[in-house]
Design an enzyme around this catalytic site. Sequence first.
Site, short mmCIF file in Angstrom:
data_model
loop_
_atom_site.label_atom_id
_atom_site.label_comp_id
_atom_site.label_asym_id
_atom_site.label_seq_id
_atom_site.Cartn_x
_atom_site.Cartn_y
_atom_site.Cartn_z
N ARG A 105 12.75 -2.47 20.56
CA ARG A 105 12.84 -3.92 20.54
C ARG A 105 12.54 -4.46 19.15
NH1 ARG A 105 12.24 -7.60 24.55
NH2 ARG A 105 11.30 -6.12 25.99
N GLY A 135 0.84 -1.20 0.00
CA GLY A 135 0.00 0.00 0.00
C GLY A 135 0.87 1.24 0.00
N PHE A 136 1.84 1.25 0.90
CA PHE A 136 2.81 2.36 0.99
C PHE A 136 2.11 3.70 1.11
CE2 PHE A 136 4.73 -0.96 -1.78
CZ PHE A 136 5.63 -1.45 -0.85
N ALA A 186 3.10 -2.24 14.27
CA ALA A 186 3.70 -3.25 15.14
C ALA A 186 3.67 -2.82 16.60
CB ALA A 186 5.14 -3.51 14.70
N GLU A 226 9.34 2.36 7.90
CA GLU A 226 9.71 3.45 7.01
C GLU A 226 11.15 3.93 7.19
OE1 GLU A 226 5.43 5.63 6.63
OE2 GLU A 226 6.36 5.64 8.58
#
Lengths: 320, 736
Positions: free
Chosen positions: B615, B241-242, B512, B692
């Site tokens: 992490r 998708g970016f 994330a 990114e």
Amino acid sequence: MKAFDYARATDLSDAIGASGCLIAGGTNLLDLMKLEVETPSALVDITRIGLNEIVPEGDGLRIGALVTNAACAADPAVRRGWPLLSRAILAGASPQLRNKATTAGNLCQRTRCSYFMDNRSACNKRQPGSGCAAIGGINRNHAILGTSDACIATYPGDMAVALAALGAQVEIEGPGGTRHIPVADFHRLPGEDPSRDNVLEVGEVITAVLLPAPVEARQIYRKVRDRASYAFALVSVAAVLRMQDGAIAQAKLAFGGVAHKPWIDPRVDSLLVGETPSKALFDKAADLLLEGAEGQGGNDFKIPLARRTLAAVLAEATAE
Amino acid sequence: MKDSYDSPDDRNLLDQTRQGVIGQPLDRPEGRLKVAGQAPYAAEYDRPDCAEGVLVGATITKGRVKAINRDAVLGMPGVLAVFSAPEMLRRAAQGGAGEAPMQDVRQVEFPLQPIALVVAETFEQATHAAKALVVEYDDQSSKAVLVPSPGRAEPAKDPTENGDLEGALKDAAHVVDVTYTTPGHASAAMEPHAAIAEWDGDSLTLHGSLQMVKYNVDELADSVGIPSDRVRIVSAYVGGGFGSKLGISHEAVAATIASRQLGRPVRVVMTRQQVFQAVMRRSETVQRIRLGADSDGRLTALGHEAFVSNLPEESFSEPVLQATQFLYGGENRRLTLNISRINRLTAGSVRAPGEAVGMPALESAMDELAVALHLDPVELRKRNVPDQVPGEGTPYSSRKLVEALDAGARAFGWDRRRPLPCQQREGEWWIGMGMASAARVNILAKAEARVTLRGDGTVLVETDQTDIGTGSYAILGQIAAEMLGQPIERTSVHLGDSLFPQGAGSGGSWAASSTGSAVFRACEAIRAELARGLNCAPDDLQLRDGMAWVEGTEPRPVTDLMDGDIARIGRIEPGELMEKVKQATYGAFFCEVAVNAFTGETRVRRMTGAFGFGRVLNAKTARSQCLGGMVWGIGMALTEELQFDHRDGHLTNHDLAEYHVPVHRDIPEMEVLLIEERDAAASPLQAKGVGELGICGAAGAVANAIYNACGVRLRDFPMTPDKLLADLPDPFAGPT
Ligand SMILES: Cc1cc2nc3c(=O)[nH]c(=O)nc-3n(C[C@H](O)[C@H](O)[C@H](O)COP(=O)(O)OP(=O)(O)OC[C@H]3O[C@@H](n4cnc5c(N)ncnc54)[C@H](O)[C@@H]3O)c2cc1C
Ligand code: SF4
């Protein structure tokens, strides 16, 4: 895509004079059909008519029109005697495309001018008389030699540039019989009628490309491009050059990305023969080659680029 | 527990858990399905009776659709209907809009803007009819603004002004005053935008290719005027998708309207060309950068004045200055962002909006300063790491910039670089090395996820979080498996369905750490439940391979502690820490290029990136993100550029043959170093985002290497042969 009829030719006679557009690998034609830049009402599939072998002919080689680019580039005889051809093919497109693309289809591939591929734009090649949107537009990949007020497109391919330097012939069968045309004369300059890319007449079929006897010479294909692969040439140079006693004994050059056809200039070849290589000589050759060169704004850089690429190729070809 | 993340969770729980899967370079669980063609993408759902829709683009640049000659195409074979409804989108939604973007397709604002949808029984019939459709316009193209002009720009945000920039520049020992430009970019995701809409009564199901389902539901519902709870979106697999799929776009709304009208499912797949022409672009930028330094190379002045473009009234402006705000010192500063309004497709988020283009310019200017100072570029960066955010005084959370610079330099062999250009020649090629820092803001976004520890000990994670090829499936499963002490094979993750709790969506590198934190918190709630069964404090609970114990006692099967499934929803929201502490990810790029002395072609020979982003949740997917980012950087440096015709404004390179993303052969040996870091201010996982970071500065390293190779300083990306040629030294002359 416009609906079309489809017929499969079973032998060459089905294809000659057929009232439909020939389709081989389809890698160029189908793209243009999807864009409705080409809208044939019928397709004649020639992929089952044979003509897909490479066989010796005299001291040379006969490459069937339907030999794929991949097969041709990998052919041991080609690689041995005419490595230039193999290199030029491998410099083009991608493995997937080369697996489908054919010798004849490659010769007949159409220009990559973005206005040609866009039905909204004026384009004399697509729609004669409509004008040329590339002039004054985005023309970074356009021609610097042999252009006309009607069209400044390039022939984008690589293979034909090598074939022109190798002195190959195109074999054409038509309703009126067989004819042979040097590859260097197969594509036309745009002139007043850019709608015609080459000299093929309606109903004619390319059956083979004929390579003359191999020459003991350095064979270089140099393609300058924006990315390392999968890009059309900004400028390309095919060179067949032999040295003897420190002087150039034989030279045959062809240039891609600069004109509506693989560009050859016998004056440049003659200028080189008999001379000792030097930077000054390379410059003189470039002066002659680019005498009539004309930029269109976006492609102005091709003039110095052609000069420098020629120098690089000549330096490499004449190096001890 | 409060949802908002207000104080750092520095328990580092994931370092104490016993399962040992967190951080492991595990394969993506859905990878096999994808390569075997068994993971259905939006357009691939088999829907009986599905009609096919094809969008029609405007042939004018600006104006209004007066009439559409429907009758002519309705007679064509297979054609079912032609739509040009006012609700259809003329612009795609920006990320996080949560409401309908600009509607009414009949108002034309840029060339090839979608204005209608033709629906037919087959895709080919619809395509042909779409091409044949005759449209009458009130053509105002002559009034269109086609070229961004600084003269017409307005401020896009409040400028940052600290101290006296001009004065400091006057007093500086060394000054760099340069203007860099970057062209427009396309996201060029592999999967084109596609949707299948299907109504059941007044409820809608849309299979779409989307990044942020929870916002997309609202955007779609608002677009067609129905309540959000009547809309279900499924986006289980997304082929990249970016940024271009953050918001709902033309195909989804058009399919929805057509399906409602026709009473059958309708699929709309945009062509590659349409995606390029109509959805979203990264704005071109013009960036004037002024740096003033004392004789030691410490910045005293920093000016970064950027100029971007977008359509009228569009809220988004490429946030070029984002990293400049906090990366380096320089107390006297002026940072300005101006925008001009033009008739080009929407400018919006494309991977790493802001830093992707701002960082290469800043990092190239820093290289120029290093040259002026005769100082090693790495050393120059290290001398300018500020103690607190200049002008704001905000402290930084964990920051691994210096570590990345050092580790990257060591791994790359930076000490072998020759400081002056034109020193190394191999045959026709000039060889040079360059470097750049990497920096990207870090964002925690609101997220929810449900985790179920089933009676049989298997684990289920459910959230509408998407996986756009990044690894959400992998890392969310790893977090749950780690926290609940179950083997990864017993963990399944279901994503991208709006029936599930609302994840953060994929954007801004936040998926994330945000949705991961929601999963973490859901697991904590489950752990608390299990701890009760063991009569221990949750943090004393030990779990591994389905067994539970407290230190010094005999492990028992976890299932013994349960009375059926335990399902919990975990939630996180950004809190005070987002304001109080400057959170960002950092890194460094090192790159070696070869520049052809004759032709000006540049080929990257090797590249090293070192990155610190908290992490590492999965070393493989994290590395892949870094690699992908660096590949984007190479593309940005050397080839990628949207080319618009300046006469009618249309995009001339709108496919992957002509818009040059790097191909395999452009990408050499690439090395990625993941720097160990825990950033408790960022998230309870001590993780930050990495999707990114790998782009943010990468193109600058390439540009700086080009200069080091051949002495040509280009300030206009991409650095194609035509631009290099003019200034290349005589190819026949050797190294100087
Ligand atoms: C993305 C992309 C990148 C590419 N990059 C390059 C490149 O870098 N260099 C390069 O050289 N090429 C490149 N190509 C072009 C490719 O080489 C051509 O598409 C291919 O060679 C065409 O062969 P084909 O058999 O598929 O032709 P088709 O598409 O089947 O046909 C093309 C034309 O040839 C005609 N034709 C075919 N066979 C005959 C025949 N026997 N007699 C008369 N007419 C015939 C057809 O009627 C049609 O008009 C690229 C193509 C693509 C799509
Ligand atoms: S250059 Fe030739 S092909 Fe291109 S627009 Fe002009 S006429 Fe058409």
